[in-house]
Scaffold this motif. Structure first.
Motif, PDB file in Angstrom:
ATOM      1  N   SER A 130       0.826  -1.201   0.000  1.00  0.00           N
ATOM      2  CA  SER A 130       0.000   0.000   0.000  1.00  0.00           C
ATOM      3  C   SER A 130       0.865   1.258   0.000  1.00  0.00           C
ATOM      4  CB  SER A 130      -0.903   0.006   1.242  1.00  0.00           C
ATOM      5  OG  SER A 130      -0.119   0.186   2.405  1.00  0.00           O
ATOM      6  N   LEU A 131       0.199   2.385  -0.079  1.00  0.00           N
ATOM      7  CA  LEU A 131       0.865   3.685  -0.035  1.00  0.00           C
ATOM      8  C   LEU A 131       1.740   3.820   1.202  1.00  0.00           C
ATOM      9  CD1 LEU A 131       1.134   6.747  -0.835  1.00  0.00           C
ATOM     10  CD2 LEU A 131      -0.948   7.111   0.485  1.00  0.00           C
ATOM     11  N   SER A 132       1.303   3.272   2.326  1.00  0.00           N
ATOM     12  CA  SER A 132       2.031   3.468   3.581  1.00  0.00           C
ATOM     13  C   SER A 132       2.975   2.321   3.934  1.00  0.00           C
ATOM     14  CB  SER A 132       1.038   3.688   4.725  1.00  0.00           C
ATOM     15  OG  SER A 132       0.237   2.550   4.908  1.00  0.00           O
ATOM     16  N   SER A 133       3.212   1.390   3.015  1.00  0.00           N
ATOM     17  CA  SER A 133       4.057   0.234   3.332  1.00  0.00           C
ATOM     18  C   SER A 133       5.453   0.620   3.800  1.00  0.00           C
ATOM     19  CB  SER A 133       4.177  -0.695   2.124  1.00  0.00           C
ATOM     20  OG  SER A 133       3.016  -1.468   1.973  1.00  0.00           O
ATOM     21  N   ASN A 134       5.993   1.693   3.285  1.00  0.00           N
ATOM     22  CA  ASN A 134       7.352   2.068   3.679  1.00  0.00           C
ATOM     23  C   ASN A 134       7.360   3.211   4.689  1.00  0.00           C
ATOM     24  OD1 ASN A 134       6.584   4.070   1.868  1.00  0.00           O
ATOM     25  ND2 ASN A 134       8.670   4.390   1.147  1.00  0.00           N
ATOM     26  N   THR A 135       6.275   3.390   5.414  1.00  0.00           N
ATOM     27  CA  THR A 135       6.216   4.435   6.426  1.00  0.00           C
ATOM     28  C   THR A 135       6.060   3.818   7.806  1.00  0.00           C
ATOM     29  OG1 THR A 135       3.801   4.678   6.441  1.00  0.00           O
ATOM     30  CG2 THR A 135       5.018   5.946   4.764  1.00  0.00           C
ATOM     31  N   LEU A 136       6.404   4.586   8.812  1.00  0.00           N
ATOM     32  CA  LEU A 136       6.262   4.090  10.182  1.00  0.00           C
ATOM     33  C   LEU A 136       4.818   3.777  10.513  1.00  0.00           C
ATOM     34  CD1 LEU A 136       8.802   6.373  12.051  1.00  0.00           C
ATOM     35  CD2 LEU A 136       9.045   3.965  11.461  1.00  0.00           C
ATOM     36  N   ARG A 137       3.868   4.487   9.910  1.00  0.00           N
ATOM     37  CA  ARG A 137       2.465   4.229  10.238  1.00  0.00           C
ATOM     38  C   ARG A 137       1.905   3.036   9.463  1.00  0.00           C
ATOM     39  NH1 ARG A 137       2.447   8.060   6.478  1.00  0.00           N
ATOM     40  NH2 ARG A 137       0.901   7.891   4.840  1.00  0.00           N
ATOM     41  N   GLY A 138       2.585   2.558   8.450  1.00  0.00           N
ATOM     42  CA  GLY A 138       2.073   1.452   7.652  1.00  0.00           C
ATOM     43  C   GLY A 138       2.880   0.172   7.731  1.00  0.00           C
ATOM     44  N   VAL A 139       4.149   0.281   8.077  1.00  0.00           N
ATOM     45  CA  VAL A 139       5.001  -0.903   8.066  1.00  0.00           C
ATOM     46  C   VAL A 139       4.544  -1.940   9.090  1.00  0.00           C
ATOM     47  CG1 VAL A 139       6.765  -0.084   9.699  1.00  0.00           C
ATOM     48  CG2 VAL A 139       7.392  -1.677   7.863  1.00  0.00           C
ATOM     49  N   GLY A 140       3.947  -1.508  10.181  1.00  0.00           N
ATOM     50  CA  GLY A 140       3.469  -2.453  11.198  1.00  0.00           C
ATOM     51  C   GLY A 140       2.414  -3.395  10.659  1.00  0.00           C
ATOM     52  N   ARG A 141       1.529  -2.872   9.820  1.00  0.00           N
ATOM     53  CA  ARG A 141       0.473  -3.688   9.211  1.00  0.00           C
ATOM     54  C   ARG A 141       1.108  -4.762   8.321  1.00  0.00           C
ATOM     55  NH1 ARG A 141      -2.480   0.358   8.131  1.00  0.00           N
ATOM     56  NH2 ARG A 141      -1.265   0.982   6.341  1.00  0.00           N
ATOM     57  N   ASP A 142       2.090  -4.370   7.520  1.00  0.00           N
ATOM     58  CA  ASP A 142       2.770  -5.330   6.651  1.00  0.00           C
ATOM     59  C   ASP A 142       3.619  -6.303   7.463  1.00  0.00           C
ATOM     60  OD1 ASP A 142       1.595  -4.011   4.558  1.00  0.00           O
ATOM     61  OD2 ASP A 142       3.460  -3.222   3.718  1.00  0.00           O
ATOM     62  N   ALA A 143       4.241  -5.819   8.542  1.00  0.00           N
ATOM     63  CA  ALA A 143       5.052  -6.692   9.393  1.00  0.00           C
ATOM     64  C   ALA A 143       4.182  -7.747  10.065  1.00  0.00           C
ATOM     65  CB  ALA A 143       5.798  -5.868  10.440  1.00  0.00           C
ATOM     66  N   ALA A 144       2.996  -7.356  10.514  1.00  0.00           N
ATOM     67  CA  ALA A 144       2.082  -8.327  11.129  1.00  0.00           C
ATOM     68  C   ALA A 144       1.679  -9.389  10.115  1.00  0.00           C
ATOM     69  CB  ALA A 144       0.843  -7.614  11.681  1.00  0.00           C
ATOM     70  N   ARG A 145       1.417  -8.978   8.889  1.00  0.00           N
ATOM     71  CA  ARG A 145       1.063  -9.934   7.826  1.00  0.00           C
ATOM     72  C   ARG A 145       2.240 -10.874   7.547  1.00  0.00           C
ATOM     73  NH1 ARG A 145      -2.626 -10.030   3.423  1.00  0.00           N
ATOM     74  NH2 ARG A 145      -1.761 -10.970   1.541  1.00  0.00           N
ATOM     75  N   ALA A 146       3.449 -10.309   7.466  1.00  0.00           N
ATOM     76  CA  ALA A 146       4.635 -11.127   7.216  1.00  0.00           C
ATOM     77  C   ALA A 146       4.867 -12.097   8.375  1.00  0.00           C
ATOM     78  CB  ALA A 146       5.856 -10.230   7.021  1.00  0.00           C
ATOM     79  N   ALA A 147       4.664 -11.640   9.596  1.00  0.00           N
ATOM     80  CA  ALA A 147       4.854 -12.508  10.755  1.00  0.00           C
ATOM     81  C   ALA A 147       3.852 -13.667  10.738  1.00  0.00           C
ATOM     82  CB  ALA A 147       4.717 -11.702  12.043  1.00  0.00           C
ATOM     83  N   ARG A 148       2.604 -13.393  10.367  1.00  0.00           N
ATOM     84  CA  ARG A 148       1.604 -14.469  10.268  1.00  0.00           C
ATOM     85  C   ARG A 148       2.009 -15.480   9.200  1.00  0.00           C
ATOM     86  NH1 ARG A 148      -1.860 -10.083  10.685  1.00  0.00           N
ATOM     87  NH2 ARG A 148      -2.354 -10.157   8.457  1.00  0.00           N
TER      88      ARG A 148
END
Length: 157
Positions: A130-148
């Motif tokens: 997404s637009l925020s994948s490389n931002t501090l406010r968006g990377v957590g969402r992608d990190a949670a998905r990657a961790a799952r």
């Protein structure tokens, strides 16, 4: 220290990106050549970085199977690796993993999960999902998905 803020109709730009859903919309996979995006920082993130938070460890120097070697020579065994690559990815250390990088040096992945190495994931890449994948406010969402995804991978093995 006072920071200038970007406002639209009395609300911060980050508020509007979140409220409209543009921040999390999984548009990254639809873009063949994602547009460059400016860093949206009102100064808080730069101040935190300058103050030494978050803590950081120098980049590792080698990946070999399930072993990682840190710059200080320490080695560790890994079950999974999630790379938070940030704004200017430089990934030559993945070159030793057959097929991990395409001919242009970019990782082969789908939504951050390696297309060729099931135990490898990346987070923090521009337009990863997404637009925020490389931002501090968006990377957590992608990190949670990657961790799952990594947890599911490890459960299967």
């Amino acid at each position: 220290m006072k920071f200038a803020r970007q406002h639209l109709l009395g609300k911060d730009l980050h508020f509007w990106l979140t409220r409209t859903g543009l921040d999390a919309a999984p548009l990254g996979r639809l873009l063949k050549r994602p547009p460059a995006q400016p860093v949206l920082d009102d100064g808080r993130y730069r101040a935190a970085f300058t103050a030494g938070a978050p803590d950081r460890r120098p980049m590792f120097t080698c990946l070999d199977g399930d072993r990682i070697t840190w710059a200080d020579g320490e080695t560790q065994r890994l079950d999974a690796l999630i790379l938070a690559t940030g704004y200017r990815p430089h990934l030559p250390y993945l070159g030793g993993l057959d097929g991990a990088l395409d001919p242009t040096g970019h990782p082969r992945h789908c939504d951050g999960a390696s297309s060729v190495h099931p135990g490898l994931a990346l987070v923090g890449r521009e337009w990863q999902r997404s637009l925020s994948s490389n931002t501090l406010r968006g990377v957590g969402r992608d990190a949670a998905r990657a961790a799952r995804r990594m947890a599911a991978h490890l459960a299967r093995n």
